[in-house]
Scaffold this active site. Structure first.
Site, mmCIF file in Angstrom:
data_model
loop_
_atom_site.group_PDB
_atom_site.id
_atom_site.type_symbol
_atom_site.label_atom_id
_atom_site.label_comp_id
_atom_site.label_asym_id
_atom_site.label_seq_id
_atom_site.Cartn_x
_atom_site.Cartn_y
_atom_site.Cartn_z
ATOM 1 N N CYS A 96 2.552 5.646 9.185
ATOM 2 C CA CYS A 96 1.553 5.801 8.133
ATOM 3 C C CYS A 96 0.574 6.920 8.499
ATOM 4 O O CYS A 96 0.101 6.978 9.644
ATOM 5 C CB CYS A 96 0.797 4.492 7.950
ATOM 6 S SG CYS A 96 -0.580 4.594 6.782
ATOM 7 N N HIS A 137 -0.344 -5.563 19.671
ATOM 8 C CA HIS A 137 0.167 -5.180 18.348
ATOM 9 C C HIS A 137 0.824 -3.808 18.435
ATOM 10 O O HIS A 137 0.335 -2.908 19.109
ATOM 11 C CB HIS A 137 -0.984 -5.159 17.345
ATOM 12 C CG HIS A 137 -0.551 -5.006 15.916
ATOM 13 N ND1 HIS A 137 -0.211 -3.782 15.371
ATOM 14 C CD2 HIS A 137 -0.399 -5.909 14.922
ATOM 15 C CE1 HIS A 137 0.129 -3.937 14.100
ATOM 16 N NE2 HIS A 137 0.030 -5.221 13.804
ATOM 17 N N CYS A 152 -8.649 2.504 7.246
ATOM 18 C CA CYS A 152 -7.633 2.730 6.220
ATOM 19 C C CYS A 152 -8.176 2.363 4.841
ATOM 20 O O CYS A 152 -8.714 1.272 4.648
ATOM 21 C CB CYS A 152 -6.401 1.895 6.548
ATOM 22 S SG CYS A 152 -5.198 1.778 5.232
ATOM 23 N N GLU A 205 0.960 -1.251 16.563
ATOM 24 C CA GLU A 205 0.138 -0.088 16.229
ATOM 25 C C GLU A 205 -0.814 0.262 17.361
ATOM 26 O O GLU A 205 -0.969 1.438 17.722
ATOM 27 C CB GLU A 205 -0.649 -0.330 14.937
ATOM 28 C CG GLU A 205 -1.473 0.881 14.522
ATOM 29 C CD GLU A 205 -2.388 0.611 13.344
ATOM 30 O OE1 GLU A 205 -3.491 1.187 13.312
ATOM 31 O OE2 GLU A 205 -2.007 -0.177 12.447
ATOM 32 N N ASN A 222 -3.225 -7.430 8.796
ATOM 33 C CA ASN A 222 -4.094 -7.266 7.623
ATOM 34 C C ASN A 222 -4.071 -8.514 6.747
ATOM 35 O O ASN A 222 -5.073 -8.878 6.134
ATOM 36 C CB ASN A 222 -3.708 -6.011 6.840
ATOM 37 C CG ASN A 222 -2.446 -6.155 6.019
ATOM 38 O OD1 ASN A 222 -2.479 -6.592 4.870
ATOM 39 N ND2 ASN A 222 -1.303 -5.774 6.586
ATOM 40 N N SER A 237 1.500 -10.330 10.333
ATOM 41 C CA SER A 237 0.789 -9.234 9.668
ATOM 42 C C SER A 237 -0.709 -9.352 9.923
ATOM 43 O O SER A 237 -1.356 -10.291 9.461
ATOM 44 C CB SER A 237 1.071 -9.269 8.159
ATOM 45 O OG SER A 237 0.174 -8.433 7.466
ATOM 46 N N CYS A 250 0.854 -1.181 0.000
ATOM 47 C CA CYS A 250 0.000 0.000 0.000
ATOM 48 C C CYS A 250 0.893 1.235 0.000
ATOM 49 O O CYS A 250 2.108 1.159 0.187
ATOM 50 C CB CYS A 250 -0.921 0.005 1.217
ATOM 51 S SG CYS A 250 -0.052 0.179 2.800
ATOM 52 N N THR A 256 -5.634 0.038 12.269
ATOM 53 C CA THR A 256 -6.023 0.238 10.872
ATOM 54 C C THR A 256 -6.062 -1.042 10.061
ATOM 55 O O THR A 256 -6.664 -1.073 8.983
ATOM 56 C CB THR A 256 -5.073 1.232 10.177
ATOM 57 O OG1 THR A 256 -3.730 0.734 10.234
ATOM 58 C CG2 THR A 256 -5.146 2.598 10.830
#
Length: 401
Positions: A157, A185, A288, A187, A319, A317, A66, A250
């Protein structure tokens, strides 16, 4: 800590960098060579479909790197060029992709190690350069690095920063941030550090538990035990769930984030009525775009007549894991791998099932004509995807011969 004031002070520092260093063209050329693929471009040009022999590959129409990930990696490359002799650290993996992180190690960029579960910043020196990854870093980490006098390169990001801004608005109005995410996590750790009060919910089931508690009360100790490690210091569900705002990691499943937001809104509406709703609930759109696009493309892909699905991305990961969830929910044989080396042979493949350990599956590649769906997480380069597709073609060709 006044996190907003700290951020403003940090951003005004000469040792803080949020943009690149003017090496855009050179870095873009290097990244194209290392991460792009002519095969993937060919498949895109052919309407995301390619057939060789008895194998048809259907590629998701949105997959892989991305914009935020590509920007973070490019900034890391630029940092190495701009500070050719400096000691450079990254506070975590730049993105969740093993090949990209290994490439940075080869460029003499070091990663902060964990010691007894905590990052060991004692190795970082006064004049060292420290890169903050795409997931961001906690306020305490940024404060520590700033106090050390390090040069900070912030690749966070912009979508993650948008969530932080929402949490800042919750805090300003004395709302508790309900964060849809995984509490450990990177984030979510960073996001929660911007809140005075927060509670992290993993999924809709946990959110329903919270809303039932809001409406009917319950066992306070049971609540605190259930969400151990997922709330702010001193959190009290009887006091801190009166005024709530929704935020999210996100990379979580978009549809579930939306469901949780609607559930909390309906709960506050039921408890306090329409005239008082805005005094008890806040919501901002922080989903996102890239995550949404990849999930939407996956939902389209699983409607096809697929023999199997291969989902490519780092095992840590988030996502990528949610892309795998979509395939599993549609009862498609699906394998989450992080690199082509996981394909051991035509009969054996090493993959990570949902909520399980890495395992080996036998006879994963069917005989005869097959249609293989392919997608990848937002941290996966096209070249890694191309390697997997070529391997599948090669294995089937050997079988035909």
């Amino acid at each position: 800590m006044d996190t907003k004031a700290f951020k403003r002070s940090l951003q005004q520092s000469q040792n803080y960098h949020r943009r690149g260093f003017g090496h855009d063209e050179e870095v873009a050329g290097t990244m194209n060579t290392e991460y792009q693929s002519d095969l993937i471009q060919t498949i895109r040009d052919r309407n995301y479909r390619l057939q060789r022999g008895d194998v048809t590959i259907l590629l998701a129409e949105s997959f892989g790197f991305c914009w935020g990930v590509e920007r973070a990696v490019a900034m890391a490359y630029e940092t190495r060029q701009h500070f050719p002799t400096a000691k450079i650290w990254i506070t975590n993996e730049i993105i969740h992709n093993p090949s990209v992180n290994q490439r940075l190690r080869e460029m003499n960029v070091d990663f902060i190690e964990l010691v007894n579960g905590e990052k060991d910043f004692s190795v970082v020196g006064h004049q060292d350069v420290v890169i903050l990854p795409a997931f961001g870093a906690s306020v305490s980490e940024m404060q520590l690095l700033n106090d050390k006098g390090c040069t900070i390169v912030d690749t966070t990001c912009p979508w993650v920063s948008k969530v932080w801004n929402s949490v800042e608005k919750h805090k300003k109005r004395d709302y508790t941030s309900i964060i849809h995410g995984k509490y450990a996590h990177e984030e979510t750790v960073a996001t929660s550090s911007f809140a005075d009060r927060y509670l992290v919910v993993l999924n809709l089931e946990q959110a329903e538990y919270v809303t039932n508690y809001i409406l009917d009360g319950g066992d306070r100790q049971e609540f605190l035990t259930k969400f151990k490690n997922a709330y702010s210091d001193g959190f009290d569900p009887d006091r801190d769930l009166i005024r709530v705002g929704i935020a999210n990691q996100t990379t979580m499943l978009k549809s579930e984030t939306e469901q949780i937001g609607r559930l909390l809104e309906q709960t506050m509406l039921k408890k306090y009525g329409p005239t008082e709703l805005t005094q008890h609930f806040m919501s901002f759109n922080t989903i996102c775009d890239a995550t949404q696009e990849r999930q939407d493309a996956m939902f389209d892909l699983v409607e096809k007549d697929l023999s199997l699905m291969v989902v490519i991305g780092g095992f840590n990961s988030s996502n990528t894991t949610h892309l795998q969830e979509i395939a599993v929910e549609h009862h498609i044989p699906s394998y989450h791998i992080d690199c082509v080396e996981r394909i051991l042979s035509r009969d054996r493949l090493e993959y990570k099932p949902l909520d399980g350990e890495i395992t080996i599956v036998e006879n994963w590649l069917p005989e005869g004509e097959i249609i293989v769906g392919i997608t990848s997480g937002a941290s996966t380069p096209d070249k890694v995807v191309a390697d997997v597709i070529e391997k599948i073609f090669d294995l089937k060709a050997v079988a035909i011969a």
